[in-house]
Design a protein around this motif. Structure first.
Motif, PDB file in Angstrom:
ATOM      1  N   UNK A 358       8.269  41.139 -14.175  1.00 30.07           N
ATOM      2  CA  UNK A 358       8.639  42.037 -15.261  1.00 30.07           C
ATOM      3  C   UNK A 358       7.649  43.176 -15.386  1.00 30.07           C
ATOM      4  N   UNK A 359       6.766  43.291 -14.385  1.00 25.36           N
ATOM      5  CA  UNK A 359       5.698  44.294 -14.409  1.00 25.36           C
ATOM      6  C   UNK A 359       6.213  45.657 -13.945  1.00 25.36           C
ATOM      7  N   UNK A 360       6.094  46.648 -14.791  1.00 23.63           N
ATOM      8  CA  UNK A 360       6.497  48.005 -14.401  1.00 23.63           C
ATOM      9  C   UNK A 360       5.632  48.522 -13.259  1.00 23.63           C
ATOM     10  N   UNK A 361       4.351  48.150 -13.317  1.00 27.55           N
ATOM     11  CA  UNK A 361       3.452  48.568 -12.249  1.00 27.55           C
ATOM     12  C   UNK A 361       3.874  48.000 -10.913  1.00 27.55           C
ATOM     13  N   UNK A 362       4.304  46.726 -10.888  1.00 29.49           N
ATOM     14  CA  UNK A 362       4.756  46.119  -9.651  1.00 29.49           C
ATOM     15  C   UNK A 362       6.049  46.767  -9.169  1.00 29.49           C
TER      16      UNK A 362
END
Length: 380
Positions: A358-362
């Motif tokens: 759920x990581x935007x960075x990922x």
């Protein structure tokens, strides 16, 4: 009689209509729908049979509600409701949103539809077309079907067919990315023609979705948008964030894609499978959950119980890895204890697994690092 509205737009524009006619498909208009050959938008490799598909002329119409699988009688009631409210907020909603409100007005308690007879009755009460009912209840997909309720599966189907309509004009006008619908596979974003079985330093993942959704994922210039493949919460590993779920098991993606293809109607809405190779360093920050810990997380998220203190360490990793739950959200709500949560197993007996971020960075890293490492193929 057609029921287009002043707020409607044409599903097929004049320019796309000209292209259709140049291909020999006149797409005649009658009673608010156009008769379009599926060969006009499906790739040859994804067609089992040539069929005529009735495409609504106007987007916010009774015909659109019938296209997303409501009976004409219920479609008329939903559209009348939409028209009555239109003056309140014409820029905020659409007729399909009112179809969703109609479905959500019905009880989603599993006790209301524990048997197939009850499920058929629920669908009759909601005003769902018999053809869809038969496709949903196909015995071949019984185990997977029971992971969702009648309402959940219909909502998914309704939105997939609506998404297809919204993408159709671009498809017919030949403006979607290579690899979508009529375009040849693999996409221009891939570096080699055939998807590899293994890639050194990478892990291979799969996902099933509509080709319209993959069109949002793979942009015209070959860049990627993994956010377009996000799943609507609550799901197994998050109750709030619209995150990305993938699987290392091709059989899992295949099962989901085949069931979707059956529900969406195979000769109408095309479905595909994505294969993506992700550099292993991007997977380093992960946590694997099985057994009681996995049941506790699923119990918490599916029931939307708020913050789970003993699982706060999961917020420090990019990925969560674990089994798939075989019960619907509504079913989990009715369980007495988290020990009753069960994993989904394939016919082979193997536990179906998934990975989640759920990581935007990922997601931003995936968009950058996976260009040239994706393959999309239609499911036939």
């Amino acid at each position: 009689m057609s029921s287009s509205s002043t707020t409607s737009v044409r599903v097929i524009s004049d320019s796309a209509l000209q292209i259709l006619r140049a291909r020999g498909d006149d797409a005649p208009l009658r009673n608010g729908v156009r008769a379009v050959s599926n060969t006009s938008y499906l790739s040859e490799s994804s067609i089992e049979s040539k069929e005529t598909v009735m495409i609504p002329e106007a987007s916010e119409s009774l015909e659109t509600l019938v296209f997303v699988e409501f009976t004409p009688e219920i479609a008329q009631k939903i559209r009348d409701w939409y028209q009555q409210d239109l003056w309140l907020m014409p820029w905020k909603t659409g007729v399909v949103n009112y179809g969703e409100k109609h479905i959500l007005s019905f009880d989603d308690n599993p006790s209301c539809h524990e048997t197939d007879e009850q499920r058929y009755q629920v669908m009759d009460n909601m005003g769902i077309l018999k053809g869809y009912q038969k496709r949903l209840m196909t015995e071949e997909f019984r185990q997977l079907r029971l992971t969702g309720t009648v309402q959940e599966w219909f909502m998914d189907t309704m939105h997939a067919r609506w998404e297809f309509l919204k993408s159709l004009d671009d498809v017919l006008a030949d403006t979607l990315p290579v690899g979508t619908f009529r375009r040849p596979e693999p996409s221009a974003a891939t570096e080699i023609e055939e998807p590899p079985r293994e890639v050194e330093g990478h892990t291979i993942f799969f996902k099933g979705a509509t080709m319209a959704r993959f069109g949002q994922f793979l942009k015209d210039d070959g860049t990627l948008n993994f956010s377009a493949l996000g799943s609507t919460p609550p799901e197994d590993f998050d109750y709030f964030v619209r995150g990305l779920y993938l699987t290392k098991m091709c059989a899992v993606a295949w099962e989901y894609a085949q069931f979707a293809r059956k529900r969406y109607q195979e000769h109408v809405v095309p479905v595909g499978i994505l294969q993506v190779t992700i550099p292993k360093p991007l997977m380093d920050s992960h946590y694997e959950l099985f057994g009681n810990d996995w049941q506790r997380l699923v119990w918490h998220n599916r029931r939307m119980d708020g913050s789970l203190q003993e699982m706060e360490h999961l917020e420090t990793v990019d990925w969560i890895i674990g089994p798939l739950c075989m019960q619907s959200n509504a079913h989990v709500q009715e369980l007495n204890d988290l020990s009753e949560i069960e994993t989904w197993r394939l016919e082979s007996g193997e536990c179906a697994t998934q990975v989640y971020t759920g990581s935007r960075g990922m997601l931003a890293k995936l968009n950058k690092e996976c260009v040239g490492k994706v393959w999309i193929a239609p499911v036939v």
